[in-house]
Design an enzyme around this catalytic site. Structure first.
Site, PDB file in Angstrom:
ATOM      1  N   GLU A   1      -3.039   7.569  -4.484  1.00  0.00           N
ATOM      2  CA  GLU A   1      -2.917   6.288  -3.783  1.00  0.00           C
ATOM      3  C   GLU A   1      -2.735   5.146  -4.774  1.00  0.00           C
ATOM      4  O   GLU A   1      -3.372   5.137  -5.828  1.00  0.00           O
ATOM      5  CB  GLU A   1      -4.201   6.065  -2.966  1.00  0.00           C
TER       6      GLU A   1
ATOM      7  N   TYR B   1       0.855  -1.189   0.000  1.00  0.00           N
ATOM      8  CA  TYR B   1       0.000   0.000   0.000  1.00  0.00           C
ATOM      9  C   TYR B   1       0.892   1.239   0.000  1.00  0.00           C
ATOM     10  O   TYR B   1       1.907   1.299   0.706  1.00  0.00           O
ATOM     11  CB  TYR B   1      -0.886   0.035   1.249  1.00  0.00           C
TER      12      TYR B   1
END
Lengths: 293, 372
Positions: free
Chosen positions: B185, B97
């Site tokens: 992201e 992530y």
């Protein structure tokens, strides 16, 4: 005594000759504010309400003692105007601009912190201590809403502040100092950073917080109450209790704050810290009556 | 402004972040056509802006052409999916992530990363907070190489994967800066079995207040959940569609949200949320037109403005009534600057203005329920 502005706070108005700037300058003076000068590049030599206008903040600061700057400057020029005020050593700055770019607001807040200064806003009506002084855009019909008294108010909203504060007044109270923190995701100054001023203010008996969903400012107030950094009674009203989830929140925002930011989370944090949370604006006045009777 | 995945990946590609080969399509025959180029197995990724696409079955993994056609028919046949990104499947070894956002308290940019990617980051924050690493970045200085270096080793990466990930982090931060991002992201960032680092997904939200310097993103219908929300956005009027029977035509975000809450508390239901305050306070006609397109039973107007003058709003409301001849009752609670004049204007037009928000809400709820 009041917080942030006092009757002798000397205020510079940046953007003084514009339509908004000149209109609200008059109003600030009418409400007792010591406006000493203004700035509009290219307009030195003019006067607004008898106050001299200068080309730049440095030029105004060379001629006047200045404690605070009120910005009537469009959002895209706000960063420049704030840095210009900081450059002349001004420690209190209020910006009403709605639409300041996010990254610029981060730079503004960072610069204010490293200069030991306080920037209030943007996207706010400003700051008022009724009966003493005002920086911003508060209405003339103040008796009904902005009547002097002993309740501090901090808010993230505009019209809702009129609504809630009217309920405070209807319940028989008045306002000591109202700080419009503003509705942007990165306000220059946060709720909890104002609490020490209210804690010390002998004219404030309790503080009303007008918050809403998103961010962690209400949780930070709860933290200050739990730590004993703020000991006066707090009544909070939070908009968006029944708002549908997931219209705007990004995942990364949720993680920074460890899952905080929902209205339920805010109510829980505030209640556990000893604050009273009003479900309706009207209840704000009623809860104050219970607390302070 | 939240971009679609395919747009975020175009940005990634142009900034040196590897993404799998993919083609954007709008029809089933196009899917068949591009399979030769993309290869099988592949992933059909619905281009919608809401989260949780995987759980909702909107990102099927397909192994055969028949499967691809069946799934494409199912997705494109539904009204919610206007486009599919047909993307090569990656042979995944592990998932990371990675994001860059703003920390409003510290007044910095903030890089958030985890070697346990692929799940939602807020879930990870609850279950395994120690697996999340954060790096604040001074937004005036920018991201320094030593920070990137330290970050990848905190993630437990090594060798060539560490080297590739450093490049991805550096480029992701450059995107954050260049696009005035609220959030950028990658979740998941794949490490393939061939030890290649590739962005599996892409999210880029551009700050609304910076759109004047972020050209090239036109707001089409695809960005909105309903025709009405799209139409209101063209006018710059904040609008949300619901399915209740009270149209809100109020002023101020905080006050409108509070009226929304009060309607729910009083047992009513909202048809639409609409703000005609701020820069829109002279747009009463357009605002009422939008409300009337709903099948609501009543329009509820609550304002308490300082700059948005009550008399100007009242004039606008009367003008709107005269032009549009609304077929449903209107409840008004218009207060604030020049309120006395507003009351006179509304009364002259035959309206009975109220002054208390809760009273106005209760009246609207009663009308919606057929009680008066």
């Amino acid at each position: 005594m009041s917080i942030f502005i006092e009757s002798d706070t000397r205020v510079l108005v940046q953007g003084m000759t514009g339509k908004e700037g000149s209109f609200w300058t008059k109003h600030m003076i009418d409400l007792g504010t010591q406006v000493v000068a203004g700035v509009t590049p290219g307009k030195e030599g003019l006067e607004v309400e008898g106050r001299p206008v200068y080309h730049s903040v440095r030029r105004a600061a060379a001629e006047h003692e200045i404690d605070a700057a009120m910005l009537f400057v469009p959002p895209r020029f706000t960063k420049d105007a704030v840095f210009e005020a900081l450059d002349s050593g001004i420690q209190k700055i209020v910006t009403i601009a709605d639409g300041i770019p996010l990254h610029e607001m981060v730079q503004i807040r960072a610069a204010a912190r490293s200069n030991g200064a306080m920037v209030v806003g943007g996207n706010t009506s400003g700051v008022i201590s009724p009966g003493t002084a005002m920086m911003g855009m508060f209405p003339y019909w103040i008796e009904r809403v902005y009547t002097p008294g002993r309740i501090g108010v901090m808010t993230r909203s505009g019209s809702l502040t009129n609504e809630v504060t009217a309920m405070v007044v209807r319940a028989g109270f008045g306002v000591s100092s109202l700080i419009g923190i503003g509705g942007d995701p990165v306000p220059g100054t946060r709720f909890a950073e104002m609490l020490p001023l209210y804690e010390q203010d002998r004219e404030t008996d309790a503080v009303v917080i007008i918050g809403e969903l998103g961010g962690t400012m209400e949780e930070e107030v709860a933290e200050a109450m739990r730590d004993g950094r703020f000991t006066k009674p707090v009544v909070a009203f939070l908009g968006g209790r029944t708002a549908p989830k997931g219209k705007r929140m990004g995942h990364a925002g949720a993680i920074v704050t460890g899952g905080k930011g929902t209205v339920e989370g805010k109510i829980k944090a505030l209640t556990e810290a000893g604050a009273l949370v009003a479900e309706r604006p009207r209840f704000v006045g009623e809860l104050l009556q219970e607390l302070l009777k | 402004m939240k971009l679609f995945e395919y747009q975020a990946k175009e940005v990634f590609r142009s900034h040196g972040i590897p993404v799998p080969p993919s083609v954007l399509v709008e029809t089933v025959p196009e899917v068949q056509k591009v399979l030769g180029e993309i290869g099988l197995p592949c992933v059909l990724k619905s281009q919608v802006l809401r989260g949780g696409r995987g759980k909702a079955g909107l990102i099927p993994f397909v192994r055969t052409e028949e499967q691809a056609v069946t799934e494409a028919q199912r997705l494109l046949g539904s009204e919610q999916v206007p486009m599919l990104l047909v993307e090569s499947a990656v042979d995944i070894d592990r998932e990371i992530y990675l994001s860059v956002t703003v920390d409003p308290v510290a007044a910095t940019a903030l890089i958030i990363a985890s070697a346990a990617g692929g799940v939602e980051i807020e879930t990870l924050a609850q279950t395994d907070p120690e697996k999340i690493v954060q790096e604040p970045v001074d937004i005036t200085i920018g991201l320094m190489p030593y920070q990137v270096n330290d970050l990848v080793y905190r993630l437990g990466l090594n060798g060539d994967v560490a080297k590739q990930t450093k490049k991805v982090i550096t480029n992701l931060y450059a995107i954050f800066e260049a696009y005035d991002a609220e959030l950028v992201e990658i979740n998941p960032l794949f490490v393939s079995k061939q030890a290649e680092v590739i962005a599996g997904d892409g999210k880029l939200i551009i700050d609304e207040n910076s759109m004047h310097r972020q050209k090239g993103y036109e707001r089409t219908r695809a960005y909105y959940d309903s025709d009405m929300e799209f139409e209101a956005a063209q006018e710059g009027i904040p609008y949300l569609q619901f399915d209740g029977d009270i149209s809100l035509m109020c002023a101020g975000a905080g006050l409108t949200t509070t009226v929304y809450d009060l309607v729910n508390y009083e047992g009513g239901s909202v048809a639409n949320y609409l703000e005609f305050g701020g820069p829109n306070y002279r747009k009463a006609v357009r605002a009422m037109e939008l409300c009337l397109q709903n099948e609501s039973k009543v329009i509820l107007m609550v304002t308490f403005g300082t700059i948005a003058r009550a008399d100007v709003m009242a004039e606008g409301i009367v003008d709107a009534i005269n032009r549009l001849h609304p077929d449903r009752p209107i409840v008004t609670c218009i207060r604030g600057t020049n309120e006395e004049e507003a009351v006179r204007i509304l009364r002259a037009a035959g309206l009975e203005p109220l002054f208390d928000t809760e009273e106005a809400v209760r009246k609207a709820v009663a009308i919606a329920k057929g009680a008066c």
